[in-house]
Scaffold this motif. Structure first.
Motif, PDB file in Angstrom:
ATOM      1  N   LEU A   1       0.841  -1.199   0.000  1.00 50.22           N
ATOM      2  CA  LEU A   1       0.000   0.000   0.000  1.00 50.22           C
ATOM      3  C   LEU A   1       0.872   1.243   0.000  1.00 50.22           C
ATOM      4  O   LEU A   1       1.649   1.477   0.930  1.00 50.22           O
ATOM      5  CB  LEU A   1      -0.914   0.001   1.232  1.00 50.22           C
ATOM      6  CG  LEU A   1      -1.772   1.253   1.452  1.00 50.22           C
ATOM      7  CD1 LEU A   1      -2.709   1.495   0.275  1.00 50.22           C
ATOM      8  CD2 LEU A   1      -2.567   1.128   2.747  1.00 50.22           C
ATOM      9  N   LEU A   2       0.731   2.048  -1.055  1.00 50.41           N
ATOM     10  CA  LEU A   2       1.514   3.279  -1.184  1.00 50.41           C
ATOM     11  C   LEU A   2       0.856   4.427  -0.424  1.00 50.41           C
ATOM     12  O   LEU A   2      -0.338   4.673  -0.564  1.00 50.41           O
ATOM     13  CB  LEU A   2       1.648   3.666  -2.659  1.00 50.41           C
ATOM     14  CG  LEU A   2       2.372   4.987  -2.937  1.00 50.41           C
ATOM     15  CD1 LEU A   2       3.857   4.871  -2.628  1.00 50.41           C
ATOM     16  CD2 LEU A   2       2.164   5.435  -4.375  1.00 50.41           C
ATOM     17  N   ASP A   3       1.643   5.118   0.382  1.00 47.44           N
ATOM     18  CA  ASP A   3       1.221   6.354   1.042  1.00 47.44           C
ATOM     19  C   ASP A   3       1.563   7.494   0.092  1.00 47.44           C
ATOM     20  O   ASP A   3       2.737   7.808  -0.126  1.00 47.44           O
ATOM     21  CB  ASP A   3       1.964   6.508   2.373  1.00 47.44           C
ATOM     22  CG  ASP A   3       1.523   7.748   3.153  1.00 47.44           C
ATOM     23  OD1 ASP A   3       0.965   8.678   2.539  1.00 47.44           O
ATOM     24  OD2 ASP A   3       1.762   7.786   4.376  1.00 47.44           O
ATOM     25  N   ASP A   4       0.558   8.108  -0.506  1.00 44.72           N
ATOM     26  CA  ASP A   4       0.791   9.135  -1.514  1.00 44.72           C
ATOM     27  C   ASP A   4       1.344  10.429  -0.917  1.00 44.72           C
ATOM     28  O   ASP A   4       1.750  11.325  -1.650  1.00 44.72           O
ATOM     29  CB  ASP A   4      -0.507   9.431  -2.279  1.00 44.72           C
ATOM     30  CG  ASP A   4      -0.242  10.060  -3.633  1.00 44.72           C
ATOM     31  OD1 ASP A   4       0.804   9.756  -4.229  1.00 44.72           O
ATOM     32  OD2 ASP A   4      -1.074  10.863  -4.094  1.00 44.72           O
ATOM     33  N   LYS A   5       1.393  10.513   0.414  1.00 45.18           N
ATOM     34  CA  LYS A   5       1.922  11.715   1.056  1.00 45.18           C
ATOM     35  C   LYS A   5       3.434  11.648   1.187  1.00 45.18           C
ATOM     36  O   LYS A   5       4.138  12.560   0.726  1.00 45.18           O
ATOM     37  CB  LYS A   5       1.280  11.899   2.437  1.00 45.18           C
ATOM     38  CG  LYS A   5       1.708  13.183   3.139  1.00 45.18           C
ATOM     39  CD  LYS A   5       0.964  13.342   4.456  1.00 45.18           C
ATOM     40  CE  LYS A   5       1.367  14.650   5.135  1.00 45.18           C
ATOM     41  NZ  LYS A   5       0.669  14.820   6.440  1.00 45.18           N
ATOM     42  N   ASP A   6       3.956  10.595   1.816  1.00 46.18           N
ATOM     43  CA  ASP A   6       5.409  10.510   1.999  1.00 46.18           C
ATOM     44  C   ASP A   6       6.075   9.529   1.034  1.00 46.18           C
ATOM     45  O   ASP A   6       7.283   9.319   1.088  1.00 46.18           O
ATOM     46  CB  ASP A   6       5.763  10.139   3.436  1.00 46.18           C
ATOM     47  CG  ASP A   6       5.344   8.713   3.811  1.00 46.18           C
ATOM     48  OD1 ASP A   6       4.851   7.970   2.932  1.00 46.18           O
ATOM     49  OD2 ASP A   6       5.501   8.351   4.984  1.00 46.18           O
ATOM     50  N   LYS A   7       5.275   8.927   0.136  1.00 46.71           N
ATOM     51  CA  LYS A   7       5.762   8.005  -0.894  1.00 46.71           C
ATOM     52  C   LYS A   7       6.455   6.774  -0.295  1.00 46.71           C
ATOM     53  O   LYS A   7       7.443   6.270  -0.831  1.00 46.71           O
ATOM     54  CB  LYS A   7       6.715   8.740  -1.851  1.00 46.71           C
ATOM     55  CG  LYS A   7       6.063   9.927  -2.562  1.00 46.71           C
ATOM     56  CD  LYS A   7       4.833   9.483  -3.356  1.00 46.71           C
ATOM     57  CE  LYS A   7       4.220  10.610  -4.158  1.00 46.71           C
ATOM     58  NZ  LYS A   7       3.468  11.581  -3.381  1.00 46.71           N
ATOM     59  N   SER A   8       5.918   6.288   0.817  1.00 48.12           N
ATOM     60  CA  SER A   8       6.382   5.025   1.375  1.00 48.12           C
ATOM     61  C   SER A   8       5.366   3.935   1.026  1.00 48.12           C
ATOM     62  O   SER A   8       4.183   4.216   0.802  1.00 48.12           O
ATOM     63  CB  SER A   8       6.533   5.117   2.893  1.00 48.12           C
ATOM     64  OG  SER A   8       5.270   5.290   3.523  1.00 48.12           O
ATOM     65  N   VAL A   9       5.831   2.694   0.969  1.00 42.96           N
ATOM     66  CA  VAL A   9       4.962   1.557   0.698  1.00 42.96           C
ATOM     67  C   VAL A   9       4.926   0.680   1.949  1.00 42.96           C
ATOM     68  O   VAL A   9       5.960   0.180   2.397  1.00 42.96           O
ATOM     69  CB  VAL A   9       5.448   0.732  -0.510  1.00 42.96           C
ATOM     70  CG1 VAL A   9       4.629  -0.551  -0.638  1.00 42.96           C
ATOM     71  CG2 VAL A   9       5.333   1.549  -1.791  1.00 42.96           C
TER      72      VAL A   9
END
Length: 379
Positions: A69-77
């Protein structure tokens, strides 16, 4: 922040069959369906799993054991273990620079060999789990037979890579008018061709564009690409017809279904161009009150395909969540329709559904924690 993985268990049996005898035949495998539901939570440990976008920017491992699952805020998966119901680790990616994935992403695809395809408005590329950009994906419309310069801006609509990493697929076309095509591009040579898919043109018929001095809004029925069992499926929300594309044999087959419980597609007409928010909502109401089909789902245990559909009930007010009539369809391995029913105890379609070990998993947000409603079906 430690949370128990098992949040709650709700064993609630529902009777879901249609009461209309003319919609139920001995061949309807869903005629006497019932189900129970368990709600489970993922343990994030000391981390936070950002659910602001639900599972929109996510993908599953082929064995359905791991969610990315990609976090579109900090670009972590977030790498989530669906067996142990816990967050395993986070993978971090840069926004800018030579390894940057860009600011605005609209799709994530898990690839073999611990790689991702990140599709964005700024760039699209393949990245390793370590955050290194391995390849920039860019193809000119001039390299695709059947495409022209006008298609350049939309050539990567719905971009996907085949599971064997030999082909790229997309559905280019003008959102505001015209038809859509299926594009197949050889991954190595970046040369390809456009394939006519006229049964998907219905999606463009129901587009609604609001143009005014203050704003612009666009609604279009969704055309989706998905790969199941080594074949590409092209479908849209406006109708039940779909295409099955065998990309190895370069063979396209139209799938049609003789639905008895619902209409096979949306009907009537809408105003394609409006100038006010009220007109936009009025036209939208004409579509939401008609059938809308979801994507196919494959169950490894029953060896069947399933698909949900919905028809929204009339809107109560701006504060009350809008309810829907929810339908479920079953198909055999050859996509023959073998069952259909209305799930009368559901008022919304399960979110981001997938089958795992013979049970249907559906995303739920439980007080901003990642959870799943797990459906056990009894046929």
């Amino acid at each position: 922040m430690t949370r128990l993985a098992l949040f709650a268990v709700a064993l609630i049996a529902f009777s879901c069959g249609s009461n209309d005898s003319e919609n139920s035949t001995p061949s309807n495998v869903l005629e006497d369906i019932s189900f129970s539901v368990d709600t489970i939570l993922v343990n994030p440990g000391e981390e936070i799993i950002n659910l602001a976008w639900g599972l929109r920017l996510s993908d599953l491992s082929p064995d359905k054991r791991t969610l990315y699952l990609l976090d579109d805020k900090d670009k972590s998966v977030s790498v989530v273990d669906l067996e142990g119901l816990k967050l395993l680790r986070k993978l971090f990616f840069e926004i800018e620079g030579p390894n940057g994935i860009g600011q605005y992403l609209y799709a994530v695809q898990l690839l073999p060999d611990e790689q991702f395809l990140f599709s964005g408005f700024q760039n699209t590329g393949i990245y390793s789990f370590q955050g290194e950009k391995l390849e920039n994906i860019k193809v000119s419309a001039a390299d695709v037979e059947g495409m022209n310069e006008a298609d350049e801006s939309s050539i990567w609509n719905g971009l996907r890579i085949s599971s064997d990493k030999k082909y790229l697929f997309s559905t280019p076309g003008n959102f505001f008018e015209g038809t859509r095509d299926l594009v197949r591009v050889d991954f190595e040579t970046k040369k390809g061709k456009a394939i006519d898919i006229p049964a998907m043109d219905i999606a463009s018929e129901f587009r609604i564009v609001l143009r005014s001095d203050e704003m612009m809004s666009v609604y279009v029925e969704e055309i989706s690409l998905q790969e199941l069992n080594g074949k590409l499926i092209i479908q849209n929300t406006a109708g039940s017809d779909a295409y099955l594309y065998d990309y190895t044999a370069d063979s396209l087959r139209l799938l049609t279904f003789d639905h008895k419980l619902v209409l096979k597609k949306k009907e009537g007409t809408v105003r394609n161009e409006v100038t006010s928010q009220k007109e936009f909502e009025d036209e939208m109401g004409k579509l939401s009150s008609q059938i809308s089909f979801e994507k196919f789902i494959w169950d490894d245990v029953s060896k069947r395909y399933y698909r949900f559909a919905k028809i929204f009930q009339p809107k109560v007010d701006d504060k009350t969540p809008r309810k829907a009539d929810v339908f479920l369809f079953a198909y055999d391995k050859e996509f023959k329709l073998i069952g259909e029913t209305q799930l009368k105890d559901l008022t919304s379609v399960p979110a981001y559904p997938f089958f795992k070990d013979g049970k249907l998993w559906s995303y739920v947000n439980v007080d901003d924690e990642l959870g799943f409603a797990v459906f056990t079906f009894d046929f």
